[in-house]
Scaffold this motif. Sequence first.
Motif, mmCIF file in Angstrom:
data_model
loop_
_atom_site.group_PDB
_atom_site.id
_atom_site.type_symbol
_atom_site.label_atom_id
_atom_site.label_comp_id
_atom_site.label_asym_id
_atom_site.label_seq_id
_atom_site.Cartn_x
_atom_site.Cartn_y
_atom_site.Cartn_z
ATOM 1 N N THR A 18 0.823 -1.202 0.000
ATOM 2 C CA THR A 18 0.000 0.000 0.000
ATOM 3 C C THR A 18 0.861 1.257 0.000
ATOM 4 O OG1 THR A 18 -1.708 -1.178 1.255
ATOM 5 C CG2 THR A 18 -1.854 1.215 1.209
ATOM 6 N N ARG A 19 0.489 2.220 -0.844
ATOM 7 C CA ARG A 19 1.141 3.525 -0.902
ATOM 8 C C ARG A 19 0.199 4.576 -0.315
ATOM 9 N NH1 ARG A 19 3.641 3.650 -7.101
ATOM 10 N NH2 ARG A 19 5.330 2.150 -6.736
ATOM 11 N N PHE A 20 0.774 5.636 0.249
ATOM 12 C CA PHE A 20 -0.010 6.671 0.896
ATOM 13 C C PHE A 20 0.321 8.042 0.316
ATOM 14 C CE2 PHE A 20 0.194 3.127 3.749
ATOM 15 C CZ PHE A 20 -1.072 3.067 4.322
ATOM 16 N N SER A 21 -0.711 8.880 0.206
ATOM 17 C CA SER A 21 -0.524 10.241 -0.308
ATOM 18 C C SER A 21 0.082 11.162 0.735
ATOM 19 C CB SER A 21 -1.867 10.823 -0.757
ATOM 20 O OG SER A 21 -2.681 11.143 0.368
ATOM 21 N N ALA B 4 -3.411 8.094 -8.167
ATOM 22 C CA ALA B 4 -2.608 9.269 -7.805
ATOM 23 C C ALA B 4 -2.977 10.493 -8.631
ATOM 24 C CB ALA B 4 -1.133 8.949 -7.968
ATOM 25 N N ASP B 5 -3.198 10.318 -9.929
ATOM 26 C CA ASP B 5 -3.545 11.459 -10.775
ATOM 27 C C ASP B 5 -4.938 11.990 -10.446
ATOM 28 O OD1 ASP B 5 -1.107 11.361 -12.035
ATOM 29 O OD2 ASP B 5 -1.835 10.268 -13.795
ATOM 30 N N LEU B 6 -5.915 11.091 -10.365
ATOM 31 C CA LEU B 6 -7.277 11.529 -10.091
ATOM 32 C C LEU B 6 -7.428 12.029 -8.655
ATOM 33 C CD1 LEU B 6 -9.189 8.663 -11.934
ATOM 34 C CD2 LEU B 6 -8.925 11.030 -12.707
ATOM 35 N N TRP C 154 -2.472 13.513 -5.967
ATOM 36 C CA TRP C 154 -1.323 13.293 -5.099
ATOM 37 C C TRP C 154 -0.164 14.173 -5.583
ATOM 38 C CZ3 TRP C 154 -0.339 7.610 -3.268
ATOM 39 C CH2 TRP C 154 -1.523 7.057 -2.766
ATOM 40 N N ASP C 155 0.727 14.508 -4.678
ATOM 41 C CA ASP C 155 1.906 15.309 -5.032
ATOM 42 C C ASP C 155 2.979 14.365 -5.580
ATOM 43 O OD1 ASP C 155 3.970 17.069 -5.310
ATOM 44 O OD2 ASP C 155 3.880 17.848 -3.263
ATOM 45 N N ARG C 156 2.812 13.973 -6.819
ATOM 46 C CA ARG C 156 3.669 12.953 -7.395
ATOM 47 C C ARG C 156 5.104 13.429 -7.591
ATOM 48 N NH1 ARG C 156 0.831 9.311 -11.878
ATOM 49 N NH2 ARG C 156 2.644 8.074 -11.235
ATOM 50 N N ALA C 157 5.303 14.731 -7.744
ATOM 51 C CA ALA C 157 6.667 15.242 -7.890
ATOM 52 C C ALA C 157 7.486 14.962 -6.641
ATOM 53 C CB ALA C 157 6.635 16.735 -8.178
ATOM 54 N N SER D 112 -6.890 5.026 7.796
ATOM 55 C CA SER D 112 -6.871 6.349 8.401
ATOM 56 C C SER D 112 -6.311 7.415 7.458
ATOM 57 C CB SER D 112 -6.037 6.329 9.683
ATOM 58 O OG SER D 112 -4.687 5.961 9.392
ATOM 59 N N HIS D 113 -5.560 7.005 6.437
ATOM 60 C CA HIS D 113 -4.943 7.938 5.499
ATOM 61 C C HIS D 113 -5.201 7.504 4.060
ATOM 62 C CE1 HIS D 113 -2.969 9.110 9.194
ATOM 63 N NE2 HIS D 113 -2.511 10.196 8.588
ATOM 64 N N GLU D 114 -5.230 8.483 3.159
ATOM 65 C CA GLU D 114 -5.455 8.189 1.745
ATOM 66 C C GLU D 114 -4.434 7.172 1.242
ATOM 67 O OE1 GLU D 114 -7.258 12.360 -0.047
ATOM 68 O OE2 GLU D 114 -5.180 11.831 -0.428
ATOM 69 N N CYS D 115 -4.908 6.210 0.466
ATOM 70 C CA CYS D 115 -3.983 5.171 0.012
ATOM 71 C C CYS D 115 -4.374 4.605 -1.336
ATOM 72 C CB CYS D 115 -3.913 4.037 1.046
ATOM 73 S SG CYS D 115 -5.452 3.125 1.264
ATOM 74 N N ALA D 116 -3.410 3.968 -1.952
ATOM 75 C CA ALA D 116 -3.609 3.158 -3.152
ATOM 76 C C ALA D 116 -2.983 1.814 -2.845
ATOM 77 C CB ALA D 116 -2.960 3.795 -4.367
ATOM 78 N N SER D 117 -3.794 0.767 -2.865
ATOM 79 C CA SER D 117 -3.329 -0.558 -2.444
ATOM 80 C C SER D 117 -3.447 -1.552 -3.587
ATOM 81 C CB SER D 117 -4.158 -1.040 -1.245
ATOM 82 O OG SER D 117 -3.572 -2.167 -0.624
ATOM 83 N N CYS D 118 -2.588 -2.563 -3.560
ATOM 84 C CA CYS D 118 -2.605 -3.594 -4.603
ATOM 85 C C CYS D 118 -2.127 -4.900 -3.996
ATOM 86 C CB CYS D 118 -1.712 -3.197 -5.776
ATOM 87 S SG CYS D 118 -0.002 -2.830 -5.299
ATOM 88 N N GLY D 119 -2.407 -5.996 -4.685
ATOM 89 C CA GLY D 119 -1.956 -7.264 -4.149
ATOM 90 C C GLY D 119 -2.491 -8.457 -4.916
ATOM 91 N N PHE D 120 -2.387 -9.626 -4.274
ATOM 92 C CA PHE D 120 -2.824 -10.895 -4.864
ATOM 93 C C PHE D 120 -3.769 -11.585 -3.899
ATOM 94 C CE2 PHE D 120 -2.373 -15.532 -4.979
ATOM 95 C CZ PHE D 120 -2.880 -15.779 -6.244
ATOM 96 N N TRP D 121 -4.825 -12.194 -4.446
ATOM 97 C CA TRP D 121 -5.869 -12.852 -3.655
ATOM 98 C C TRP D 121 -6.317 -14.111 -4.396
ATOM 99 C CZ3 TRP D 121 -11.583 -11.843 -4.430
ATOM 100 C CH2 TRP D 121 -12.356 -12.365 -3.382
#
Length: 311
Positions: free
Chosen positions: A187-190, A293-295, A298-301, A214-223
């Motif tokens: 998981t990544r957080f903004s 992140a784009d939508l 997020w501060d991608r820079a 508790s914080h904005e995130c983008a998560s990925c994985g395998f299930w």
Amino acid sequence: MNAAQTSPAWPALSLSEWRDTYATLHMWTQIVGKTRLALAPMENHWWQVAFYVTPRGLTTSAMPCGDRTLSVEFDFISHALALKCSDGAERGFALAPMSVADWFAQYQSALRALGVEPKLMASPVEVETAVPFADDRTHASYDPDAAHRWWRIVAQADRVLKRFRGRFGGKQSPAHFFWGAFDLAATRFSGRPAPRHPGGVPNCPDHVMVEAYSHECASCGFWPGGGPVAEASFYAYAYPEPPGYASHAVLPAGARYDTQMREFILPYEAVRLAADPDAALLAFLQSTYDAAADLGRWDRAVLDRLSSLWP
């Protein structure tokens, strides 16, 4: 040669052929996970309860117990559970067809023999029907070949997720295995707080989800799949989900947004059969993160590592 030496890196494994073993193994991992919950000090987002992939299976890593530490490892090559203490004491037993109730009793006996008696939560979480472990004689299957192949998939997913983590410079989780949902996740957080999570996960207190998200995130994985997703899959989601996320184009071909799960789904078979499985999976992980992140503005820079430095 043993199975580990002859099995392909990305082996075939349909949900239907190992559903019973999956259900039983899910309960066994929950039992060990409750040990981690009882012994490990609290960390943000419940990271202290997760397992980690090893060259042979899954481990709790070292857990404090008094002035000693304890680790518990599922070995899916030798098909054994190993409990090891920092004073050299060890116990263990074979992974074989056995009811959850009997497995729970055997596991507790091994802990007592080591002088470790944590107060374990005695029922599973994040499942529709939470039968107490001591009463569960329905789940009793263990197919070692299927368990081994599932673990090999998890090990490959872990390897690629670690490559993907190297592309990000902000706060992010390790690649770790959550026994509640039986998934490997990263998981990544903004860096920004998120709206309070509504909860509602079956047999799981709402405060657990509130802390996890508790914080904005983008998560990925395998299930391994289940419910509306009838096949093993890679997944990706954002919390909170930004407007336009569900309709955003992602890669590779075969990835789709599941409206019931509210996640992007990429069937495992699409990765396994790809000419370059690593590239196919990385394309999915990157494109779904780009969408979040784009939508989500997020501060991608600040957060993203330069592509020239990607592993």
